[in-house]
Design a protein around this motif. Structure first.
Motif, PDB file in Angstrom:
ATOM      1  N   GLY A   1       5.213   0.142  43.060  1.00  0.00           N
ATOM      2  CA  GLY A   1       6.265   1.160  43.747  1.00  0.00           C
ATOM      3  C   GLY A   1       7.098   1.850  42.866  1.00  0.00           C
ATOM      4  O   GLY A   1       8.154   2.304  43.130  1.00  0.00           O
ATOM      5  N   GLY A   2       6.523   2.275  41.478  1.00  0.00           N
ATOM      6  CA  GLY A   2       7.406   2.909  40.652  1.00  0.00           C
ATOM      7  C   GLY A   2       6.927   2.680  39.210  1.00  0.00           C
ATOM      8  O   GLY A   2       6.052   2.046  38.973  1.00  0.00           O
ATOM      9  N   PRO A   3       7.367   3.684  38.425  1.00  0.00           N
ATOM     10  CA  PRO A   3       6.932   3.629  36.965  1.00  0.00           C
ATOM     11  C   PRO A   3       7.252   2.330  36.202  1.00  0.00           C
ATOM     12  O   PRO A   3       7.987   1.566  36.432  1.00  0.00           O
ATOM     13  N   VAL A   4       6.000   2.170  35.350  1.00  0.00           N
ATOM     14  CA  VAL A   4       6.042   0.823  34.761  1.00  0.00           C
ATOM     15  C   VAL A   4       5.930   1.286  32.955  1.00  0.00           C
ATOM     16  O   VAL A   4       5.062   2.020  32.814  1.00  0.00           O
ATOM     17  N   GLU A   5       6.939   0.763  32.369  1.00  0.00           N
ATOM     18  CA  GLU A   5       6.911   1.130  31.038  1.00  0.00           C
ATOM     19  C   GLU A   5       6.287  -0.102  30.228  1.00  0.00           C
ATOM     20  O   GLU A   5       6.981  -0.997  30.242  1.00  0.00           O
ATOM     21  N   LEU A   6       5.402   0.307  29.437  1.00  0.00           N
ATOM     22  CA  LEU A   6       4.710  -0.630  28.317  1.00  0.00           C
ATOM     23  C   LEU A   6       5.504  -0.752  27.081  1.00  0.00           C
ATOM     24  O   LEU A   6       5.478   0.093  26.489  1.00  0.00           O
ATOM     25  N   PRO A   7       6.113  -1.877  26.678  1.00  0.00           N
ATOM     26  CA  PRO A   7       6.749  -1.834  25.185  1.00  0.00           C
ATOM     27  C   PRO A   7       5.509  -1.947  24.434  1.00  0.00           C
ATOM     28  O   PRO A   7       4.670  -2.325  24.550  1.00  0.00           O
ATOM     29  N   VAL A   8       5.826  -1.555  23.010  1.00  0.00           N
ATOM     30  CA  VAL A   8       4.749  -1.931  21.981  1.00  0.00           C
ATOM     31  C   VAL A   8       5.210  -3.318  21.463  1.00  0.00           C
ATOM     32  O   VAL A   8       6.214  -3.284  21.006  1.00  0.00           O
ATOM     33  N   VAL A   9       4.298  -3.962  21.750  1.00  0.00           N
ATOM     34  CA  VAL A   9       4.243  -5.386  21.329  1.00  0.00           C
ATOM     35  C   VAL A   9       3.126  -6.241  20.486  1.00  0.00           C
ATOM     36  O   VAL A   9       2.073  -5.429  20.881  1.00  0.00           O
ATOM     37  N   ASN A  10       3.126  -6.988  19.632  1.00  0.00           N
ATOM     38  CA  ASN A  10       1.791  -7.670  19.142  1.00  0.00           C
ATOM     39  C   ASN A  10       0.716  -6.770  18.685  1.00  0.00           C
ATOM     40  O   ASN A  10      -0.365  -6.887  19.079  1.00  0.00           O
ATOM     41  N   VAL A  11       1.495  -5.727  17.964  1.00  0.00           N
ATOM     42  CA  VAL A  11       0.231  -4.913  17.190  1.00  0.00           C
ATOM     43  C   VAL A  11      -0.376  -5.393  15.823  1.00  0.00           C
ATOM     44  O   VAL A  11       0.435  -5.932  15.151  1.00  0.00           O
ATOM     45  N   SER A  12      -1.505  -5.337  15.777  1.00  0.00           N
ATOM     46  CA  SER A  12      -2.202  -5.915  14.448  1.00  0.00           C
ATOM     47  C   SER A  12      -2.057  -4.808  13.564  1.00  0.00           C
ATOM     48  O   SER A  12      -2.116  -3.570  13.522  1.00  0.00           O
ATOM     49  N   PRO A  13      -1.846  -5.505  12.171  1.00  0.00           N
ATOM     50  CA  PRO A  13      -1.967  -4.413  11.103  1.00  0.00           C
ATOM     51  C   PRO A  13      -3.289  -3.583  11.079  1.00  0.00           C
ATOM     52  O   PRO A  13      -4.358  -3.983  11.436  1.00  0.00           O
TER      53      PRO A  13
END
Length: 192
Positions: A150-162
């Motif tokens: 029912g509304g926008p979902v913002e995804l954080p930038v997490v757990n990014v591999s090198p």
């Protein structure tokens, strides 16, 4: 894994498919969140059907994300370069991507990563996940989540591999496509 009764949805945390970001964004809305240990967080569809679904007494729709199989193994390869694994058999810091894939293709290799198709399938091989998205289709995933929640979902930038070079000889790529054909088929069929 997260269960959302109000939204009639179960979200499966397929490893290395950006699930940590989705979990971070939707954690507070979930009725059930399985975080730890990893076998619970990354509960397979078959395990869910056999253990958790009967307890819920509901047929929730299922959602998961699948990554291109070679990119999925590339993410595992990059993740395993982290300092905590240095000097262990699982570390990939000192080997090429081609060597890593060759190890993954070695029959009986206990280090081999599982397969996304096995994760998403029942014992009879069927994939009952109604909402299967390609990892690369982030915009489509966000549209689905916005509609469902029912509304926008913002995804954080997490757990990014090198970052690492992911070069692979054609013969090794062909062997990968053969060995993980079911994963490639599921990825092809996923929403994009």
């Amino acid at each position: 894994m997260m269960v959302f009764p109000r939204e009639n949805l179960v979200f499966f945390a397929v490893p290395k498919t950006g699930t940590t970001a989705i979990e971070a964004a939707l954690d507070a809305r979930a009725a059930i969140v399985l975080r730890d240990p990893p076998p619970l967080k990354h509960m397979t569809v078959a395990s869910y059907q056999n253990s958790l679904r009967p307890l819920l007494k509901a047929d929730y729709e299922m959602m998961a994300v699948i990554r291109h199989p070679l990119d999925w193994h590339g993410s595992h390869y990059r993740y395993r370069t982290r300092p905590a694994l240095k000097g262990t058999a699982r570390s990939t810091a000192e080997i090429s991507f081609a060597d890593f894939i060759a190890r993954m293709l070695t029959p009986g290799n206990p280090e081999a990563e599982g397969s996304q198709s096995r994760f998403l399938s029942l014992k009879d091989g069927r994939c009952p996940v109604q909402h299967l998205f390609r990892y690369e289709a982030q915009e489509r995933i966000l549209v689905f989540l916005a509609d469902r929640f029912g509304g926008p979902v913002e995804l954080p930038v997490v757990n990014v591999s090198p970052r690492r070079v992911l070069d692979l000889p054609k013969d090794l790529q062909a062997a990968h496509e053969t060995r993980f054909a079911r994963c490639y088929d599921m990825w092809e069929a996923a929403q994009h």
